[in-house]
Design an enzyme around this catalytic site. Structure first.
Site, PDB file in Angstrom:
ATOM      1  NE  ARG A 230      37.227  42.069  46.535  1.00 54.37           N
ATOM      2  CZ  ARG A 230      38.647  42.335  46.056  1.00 54.37           C
ATOM      3  NH1 ARG A 230      38.669  43.197  45.321  1.00 54.37           N
ATOM      4  NH2 ARG A 230      39.383  41.379  46.120  1.00 54.37           N
TER       5      ARG A 230
ATOM      6  CB  SER B  86      38.258  37.130  49.777  1.00 56.56           C
ATOM      7  OG  SER B  86      39.734  36.840  49.041  1.00 56.56           O
TER       8      SER B  86
ATOM      9  CD  GLU C  16      36.139  40.443  49.216  1.00 55.79           C
ATOM     10  OE1 GLU C  16      36.932  40.622  49.837  1.00 55.79           O
ATOM     11  OE2 GLU C  16      36.187  39.952  47.872  1.00 55.79           O
TER      12      GLU C  16
HETATM   13  C1  LIG Z   1      37.304  31.093  43.647  1.00 55.19           C
HETATM   14  C2  LIG Z   1      36.795  32.413  43.768  1.00 55.19           C
HETATM   15  C3  LIG Z   1      37.828  33.362  43.576  1.00 55.19           C
HETATM   16  C4  LIG Z   1      37.392  34.697  43.769  1.00 55.19           C
HETATM   17  N1  LIG Z   1      38.477  35.818  43.288  1.00 55.19           N
HETATM   18  C5  LIG Z   1      38.102  37.033  43.473  1.00 55.19           C
HETATM   19  C6  LIG Z   1      39.085  38.361  43.230  1.00 55.19           C
HETATM   20  O1  LIG Z   1      40.140  37.828  43.013  1.00 55.19           O
HETATM   21  N2  LIG Z   1      38.508  39.401  43.145  1.00 55.19           N
HETATM   22  C7  LIG Z   1      37.230  39.772  43.634  1.00 55.19           C
HETATM   23  O2  LIG Z   1      37.098  40.881  43.384  1.00 55.19           O
HETATM   24  N3  LIG Z   1      36.421  38.811  43.732  1.00 55.19           N
HETATM   25  C8  LIG Z   1      36.713  37.384  43.772  1.00 55.19           C
HETATM   26  N4  LIG Z   1      35.794  36.521  44.016  1.00 55.19           N
HETATM   27  C9  LIG Z   1      34.373  36.855  44.333  1.00 55.19           C
HETATM   28  C10 LIG Z   1      33.442  37.022  43.175  1.00 55.19           C
HETATM   29  O3  LIG Z   1      33.772  36.372  42.022  1.00 55.19           O
HETATM   30  C11 LIG Z   1      33.139  38.396  42.707  1.00 55.19           C
HETATM   31  O4  LIG Z   1      32.541  39.289  43.857  1.00 55.19           O
HETATM   32  C12 LIG Z   1      32.125  38.691  41.658  1.00 55.19           C
HETATM   33  O5  LIG Z   1      32.250  39.880  41.117  1.00 55.19           O
HETATM   34  C13 LIG Z   1      30.977  38.376  41.771  1.00 55.19           C
HETATM   35  O6  LIG Z   1      30.023  38.022  40.630  1.00 55.19           O
HETATM   36  P1  LIG Z   1      28.696  37.165  40.466  1.00 55.19           P
HETATM   37  O7  LIG Z   1      28.246  37.580  39.064  1.00 55.19           O
HETATM   38  O8  LIG Z   1      28.949  35.773  40.953  1.00 55.19           O
HETATM   39  O9  LIG Z   1      27.653  38.081  41.311  1.00 55.19           O
HETATM   40  P2  LIG Z   1      26.841  37.463  42.738  1.00 55.19           P
HETATM   41  O10 LIG Z   1      27.589  36.645  43.266  1.00 55.19           O
HETATM   42  O11 LIG Z   1      25.471  36.715  42.204  1.00 55.19           O
HETATM   43  O12 LIG Z   1      26.151  38.804  43.351  1.00 55.19           O
HETATM   44  C14 LIG Z   1      27.016  39.589  44.095  1.00 55.19           C
HETATM   45  C15 LIG Z   1      26.768  40.964  44.420  1.00 55.19           C
HETATM   46  O13 LIG Z   1      26.261  41.573  43.005  1.00 55.19           O
HETATM   47  C16 LIG Z   1      24.910  41.938  42.735  1.00 55.19           C
HETATM   48  N5  LIG Z   1      24.659  41.438  41.168  1.00 55.19           N
HETATM   49  C17 LIG Z   1      25.162  40.702  40.580  1.00 55.19           C
HETATM   50  N6  LIG Z   1      24.537  40.640  39.279  1.00 55.19           N
HETATM   51  C18 LIG Z   1      23.947  41.897  39.172  1.00 55.19           C
HETATM   52  C19 LIG Z   1      23.307  42.587  38.169  1.00 55.19           C
HETATM   53  N7  LIG Z   1      23.082  42.330  37.038  1.00 55.19           N
HETATM   54  N8  LIG Z   1      22.660  43.959  38.653  1.00 55.19           N
HETATM   55  C20 LIG Z   1      22.687  44.293  39.803  1.00 55.19           C
HETATM   56  N9  LIG Z   1      23.433  43.604  40.905  1.00 55.19           N
HETATM   57  C21 LIG Z   1      23.979  42.510  40.453  1.00 55.19           C
HETATM   58  C22 LIG Z   1      24.005  40.785  43.605  1.00 55.19           C
HETATM   59  O14 LIG Z   1      22.660  41.496  43.843  1.00 55.19           O
HETATM   60  C23 LIG Z   1      25.081  40.727  44.713  1.00 55.19           C
HETATM   61  O15 LIG Z   1      24.869  41.998  45.534  1.00 55.19           O
HETATM   62  C24 LIG Z   1      35.907  35.245  43.790  1.00 55.19           C
HETATM   63  C25 LIG Z   1      35.100  33.975  43.995  1.00 55.19           C
HETATM   64  C26 LIG Z   1      35.365  32.694  44.146  1.00 55.19           C
HETATM   65  C27 LIG Z   1      34.424  31.764  43.988  1.00 55.19           C
END
Ligand SMILES: Cc1cc2nc3c(=O)[nH]c(=O)nc-3n(C[C@H](O)[C@H](O)[C@H](O)COP(=O)(O)OP(=O)(O)OC[C@H]3O[C@@H](n4cnc5c(N)ncnc54)[C@H](O)[C@@H]3O)c2cc1C
Length: 308
Positions: free
Chosen positions: A167, A216, A298
């Site tokens: 992660r 999570s 996380e």
């Molecule tokens: C219902 C649910 C289920 C989930 N299941 C999983 C799972 O099975 N496995 C898992 O790993 N995660 C899971 N997640 C968590 C989440 O979806 C992941 O961590 C996902 O990768 C976050 O992506 P995001 O675009 O929403 O990033 P954000 O939440 O917007 O940001 C997360 C981080 O990424 C950085 N970031 C985002 N975009 C960029 C960019 N373009 N450039 C630089 N930095 C960036 C941000 O600065 C921040 O530090 C789940 C979430 C939910 C709500």
């Protein structure tokens, strides 16, 4: 306040972030910048005074933005960054493309990136967080990531540069990831789509997918992940130690540890970021008291608390 460059894309002052996060909480960012395209992003960052902090966000599915908001220019990529192309086993996607769309398009082209189907984030967030599930991680399939640095330069990074862990990855500070290239195993499109449908069903059965959450809440203290590093063993599940501490279903304001999956922190309707983070901290304390285990967040928490 420092004068900011005038981009071609959209720059909004004092923009609330609550509607841009899955948990629907968060105060205002000083500015929200939605660049038109990569050149616009480069020019903006190059001309932005170095003292102004920058925070790239994806679709906010792993974020608690605190109620006082973020003293930064928040950069959120949109349409100019959501292309997806499949050539042979190589899939190239813009950073704002949703993981689910990448997985579906890859499957149409006979490439197995099925694990991305049920992760609700964007490609930027997947690389930053080394997102993964069902035994596969972004680290396993990523071949190249392209970023724009805080100085406005375009740089290609390899998996070695990104130093993926459970992660986590090392993106340079304040760099904005703009696209990623993946290579997945070949698969029969119908089988890949069927597998994804099964995974979605499984999720709906075991997780509160209809509630507002950020996935999570805490890292598993110890399951195996496929990044192959020694420090990457995570057998003990966070939900188990939370259950043992009696915190399944616990509430604080509008925040609740989901009765369906105790490692999911949910906004039942009117939670503030303080309710959510406060409940999370209460869980950490209770888990420590009952099992001696220190749970690590996380979900990323960013920004300032509200001051009275
Ligand atoms: C219902 C649910 C289920 C989930 N299941 C999983 C799972 O099975 N496995 C898992 O790993 N995660 C899971 N997640 C968590 C989440 O979806 C992941 O961590 C996902 O990768 C976050 O992506 P995001 O675009 O929403 O990033 P954000 O939440 O917007 O940001 C997360 C981080 O990424 C950085 N970031 C985002 N975009 C960029 C960019 N373009 N450039 C630089 N930095 C960036 C941000 O600065 C921040 O530090 C789940 C979430 C939910 C709500």
């Amino acid at each position: 306040m420092t004068a900011l460059p005038s981009p071609r894309g959209k720059l909004t002052e004092n923009r609330n972030l609550n509607d841009l996060t899955w948990l629907r909480v968060g105060g205002p960012a000083d500015y929200l910048f939605q660049p038109a395209d990569i050149e616009d992003l480069q020019t903006f960052l190059r001309d932005l005074p170095t003292e102004v902090p920058v925070f790239p966000m994806g679709v906010g599915s792993n974020l608690i933005v605190r109620d006082g908001g973020l003293r930064a220019v928040v950069i959120r990529l949109g349409r100019g960054f959501n292309s997806i192309s499949v050539e042979g086993n190589t899939v190239t996607a813009g950073a704002s493309a949703l993981d689910a769309h990448v997985a579906r398009k890859a499957a149409d082209g006979g490439v197995d990136l099925t694990f991305l189907r049920t992760i609700p984030g964007s490609v930027g967030g997947a690389v930053r967080m080394n997102a993964g599930c069902y035994g596969s991680y972004t680290a396993d399939v990523l071949r190249k990531a392209t970023i724009v640095t805080r100085q406005g330069e375009v740089v290609d990074l390899t998996t070695e540069d990104l130093n993926f862990r459970y992660r986590q990855s090392d993106l340079p500070e304040s760099a904005v990831l703009v696209s990623a290239t993946f290579e997945g195993p070949s698969g029969d499109p119908d089988e890949l789509h069927a597998r994804m449908a099964a995974q979605l069903k499984k999720r709906d059965e075991t997780q509160p997918t209809k509630d507002r959450s950020a996935g999570s809440t805490f890292r598993n203290p110890a399951g195996f992940s496929s990044t192959g590093r020694e420090d990457d063993v995570h057998d003990l599940k966070a939900w188990k130690v939370i259950d043992d501490a009696g915190m399944r279903g616990a509430t604080r304001g509008g925040a609740q540890m989901s009765p369906k999956h105790s490692n999911f922190l949910i906004n039942t309707g009117d939670a503030s970021a303080a309710d959510l983070e406060g409940l999370g901290e209460e869980v950490r304390k209770k888990v420590y008291e009952t099992s001696g285990i220190t749970l690590e967040w996380e979900i990323m928490r960013v920004g300032d608390p509200l001051t009275e």
